[in-house]
Design a protein around this motif. Structure first.
Motif, PDB file in Angstrom:
ATOM      1  N   VAL A 187       0.804  -1.217   0.000  1.00 18.57           N
ATOM      2  CA  VAL A 187       0.000   0.000   0.000  1.00 18.57           C
ATOM      3  C   VAL A 187       0.842   1.273   0.000  1.00 18.57           C
ATOM      4  CG1 VAL A 187      -0.218   0.238   2.512  1.00 18.57           C
ATOM      5  CG2 VAL A 187      -2.126   0.930   1.029  1.00 18.57           C
ATOM      6  N   VAL A 188       2.135   1.160   0.270  1.00 20.66           N
ATOM      7  CA  VAL A 188       3.002   2.344   0.289  1.00 20.66           C
ATOM      8  C   VAL A 188       3.597   2.642  -1.096  1.00 20.66           C
ATOM      9  CG1 VAL A 188       3.573   2.119   2.725  1.00 20.66           C
ATOM     10  CG2 VAL A 188       4.991   0.949   1.026  1.00 20.66           C
ATOM     11  N   PHE A 189       3.242   1.851  -2.124  1.00 21.55           N
ATOM     12  CA  PHE A 189       3.785   2.076  -3.471  1.00 21.55           C
ATOM     13  C   PHE A 189       2.680   2.266  -4.517  1.00 21.55           C
ATOM     14  CE2 PHE A 189       7.328  -0.181  -1.419  1.00 21.55           C
ATOM     15  CZ  PHE A 189       8.381   0.672  -1.745  1.00 21.55           C
ATOM     16  N   ILE A 223      -2.807  -7.847   4.651  1.00 24.10           N
ATOM     17  CA  ILE A 223      -2.173  -6.777   5.438  1.00 24.10           C
ATOM     18  C   ILE A 223      -3.245  -5.873   6.039  1.00 24.10           C
ATOM     19  CG2 ILE A 223      -0.728  -4.710   5.326  1.00 24.10           C
ATOM     20  CD1 ILE A 223       0.925  -6.146   3.174  1.00 24.10           C
ATOM     21  N   GLY A 224      -4.245  -5.523   5.221  1.00 28.82           N
ATOM     22  CA  GLY A 224      -5.334  -4.690   5.719  1.00 28.82           C
ATOM     23  C   GLY A 224      -6.121  -5.373   6.818  1.00 28.82           C
ATOM     24  N   ILE A 241       1.241   6.215   4.201  1.00 28.89           N
ATOM     25  CA  ILE A 241      -0.099   5.848   3.739  1.00 28.89           C
ATOM     26  C   ILE A 241      -0.987   7.074   3.875  1.00 28.89           C
ATOM     27  CG2 ILE A 241      -2.061   4.280   4.071  1.00 28.89           C
ATOM     28  CD1 ILE A 241      -0.122   2.299   5.353  1.00 28.89           C
ATOM     29  N   LYS A 242      -1.171   7.787   2.773  1.00 26.61           N
ATOM     30  CA  LYS A 242      -1.844   9.078   2.797  1.00 26.61           C
ATOM     31  C   LYS A 242      -3.320   8.937   3.179  1.00 26.61           C
ATOM     32  CE  LYS A 242       1.856  11.192   1.276  1.00 26.61           C
ATOM     33  NZ  LYS A 242       2.653  12.043   2.196  1.00 26.61           N
ATOM     34  N   THR A 299      -4.356   0.346  -5.615  1.00 27.76           N
ATOM     35  CA  THR A 299      -3.480  -0.120  -4.544  1.00 27.76           C
ATOM     36  C   THR A 299      -4.183  -0.123  -3.190  1.00 27.76           C
ATOM     37  OG1 THR A 299      -1.596   0.809  -5.770  1.00 27.76           O
ATOM     38  CG2 THR A 299      -1.225   0.239  -3.468  1.00 27.76           C
ATOM     39  N   PHE A 300      -5.095   0.806  -2.992  1.00 24.92           N
ATOM     40  CA  PHE A 300      -5.715   0.971  -1.671  1.00 24.92           C
ATOM     41  C   PHE A 300      -6.986   0.143  -1.476  1.00 24.92           C
ATOM     42  CE2 PHE A 300      -2.817   4.478  -1.544  1.00 24.92           C
ATOM     43  CZ  PHE A 300      -2.544   4.668  -0.189  1.00 24.92           C
ATOM     44  N   ILE A 301      -7.660  -0.232  -2.567  1.00 29.10           N
ATOM     45  CA  ILE A 301      -8.932  -0.955  -2.435  1.00 29.10           C
ATOM     46  C   ILE A 301      -8.795  -2.297  -1.697  1.00 29.10           C
ATOM     47  CG2 ILE A 301     -10.514  -2.351  -3.840  1.00 29.10           C
ATOM     48  CD1 ILE A 301     -11.595   0.368  -3.313  1.00 29.10           C
ATOM     49  N   PRO A 302      -7.840  -3.169  -2.059  1.00 26.88           N
ATOM     50  CA  PRO A 302      -7.745  -4.433  -1.315  1.00 26.88           C
ATOM     51  C   PRO A 302      -7.375  -4.224   0.141  1.00 26.88           C
ATOM     52  CG  PRO A 302      -5.888  -4.192  -2.824  1.00 26.88           C
ATOM     53  CD  PRO A 302      -6.867  -3.118  -3.173  1.00 26.88           C
ATOM     54  N   PHE A 303      -6.566  -3.222   0.410  1.00 27.10           N
ATOM     55  CA  PHE A 303      -6.202  -2.871   1.786  1.00 27.10           C
ATOM     56  C   PHE A 303      -7.448  -2.456   2.566  1.00 27.10           C
ATOM     57  CE2 PHE A 303      -4.579   0.229   4.939  1.00 27.10           C
ATOM     58  CZ  PHE A 303      -3.633  -0.554   5.584  1.00 27.10           C
TER      59      PHE A 303
END
Length: 219
Positions: free
Chosen positions: A42-44, A90-91, A107-108, A138-142
């Motif tokens: 999630v950081v990339f 991870i999420g 992670i904004k 990138t953020f949706i699965p998290f």
């Protein structure tokens, strides 16, 4: 930082053929890693996704290069599926901790809020639709992991989304990437891909802002 990232994305059409010529089939490992990291960590969220897949497809169509479109589709689909699965885990396991203020540099909160709004709006299908939206991808699965989405439902949309995204982008490059006008303006095409892929996120942000303004006006 943004300038460096954009420059790297736009120069990749020159860099990738050189890497193929130097390292041959080992490039598949690098491509797998980029797609896996972009979707799995999630950081990339800024790594190239759509533009890289399109470029790979266009290079695979050239007789002078060794990239195979079937191998690309299979390997990069697997990378996208595994990446989202890791991101989901991870999420689910560390999401609330990673959402704390100490991690906001990496992670904004803005991206988290956009992903959550996208997930709330589209439900389970956000896992599929999010594949086609940079940053959100990138953020949706998290976010789904944090929301404790049922894993069986997640994996179905994960697989469908990954296969559709990789096939669409790679085959678009394979069939259209070597058209004379596209080759002559490849950097502009890369910019266009980035801009077009950002449109859904921009529209979603504007829609949310209009809704907030309307709510404030009603108060």
């Amino acid at each position: 930082m943004t300038t460096i990232i954009l420059t790297s994305i736009l120069s990749i059409d020159h860099l990738l053929p050189l890497m193929i010529a130097k390292y041959g089939a080992l490039v598949y490992i690098g491509l797998f890693a980029v797609i896996f990291i972009e979707t799995g960590l999630v950081v990339f969220p800024f790594l190239p996704g759509d533009s890289l897949l399109f470029l790979c497809g266009s290079i695979a169509a050239m007789a002078t290069h060794t990239l195979n479109p079937i191998w690309l589709i299979v390997l990069l689909s697997i990378a996208a599926i595994v990446g989202d699965t890791i991101n989901f885990e991870i999420g689910a396991r560390f999401g609330h901790y990673l959402s704390s203020p100490r991690w906001q540099k990496w992670i904004k909160p803005k991206y988290m809020a956009e992903a959550q709004a996208f997930f709330d709006r589209h439900g389970s299908s956000a896992i599929f639709l999010g594949r086609f939206v940079p940053i959100i991808r990138t953020f949706i699965p998290f976010t789904a992991g944090i929301s404790k989405m049922h894993y069986r439902k997640f994996i179905i949309f994960n697989v469908l989304g990954a296969v559709a995204w990789v096939n669409l982008a790679v085959l678009a490059g394979y069939f259209f990437g070597n058209i004379a006008i596209v080759k002559a303006h490849f950097e502009l095409i890369m910019i266009a891909i980035i801009v077009i892929s950002l449109i859904p996120a921009i529209l979603m942000t504007l829609s949310r802002k209009r809704k907030d303004v309307r709510i404030d006006a009603e108060k």
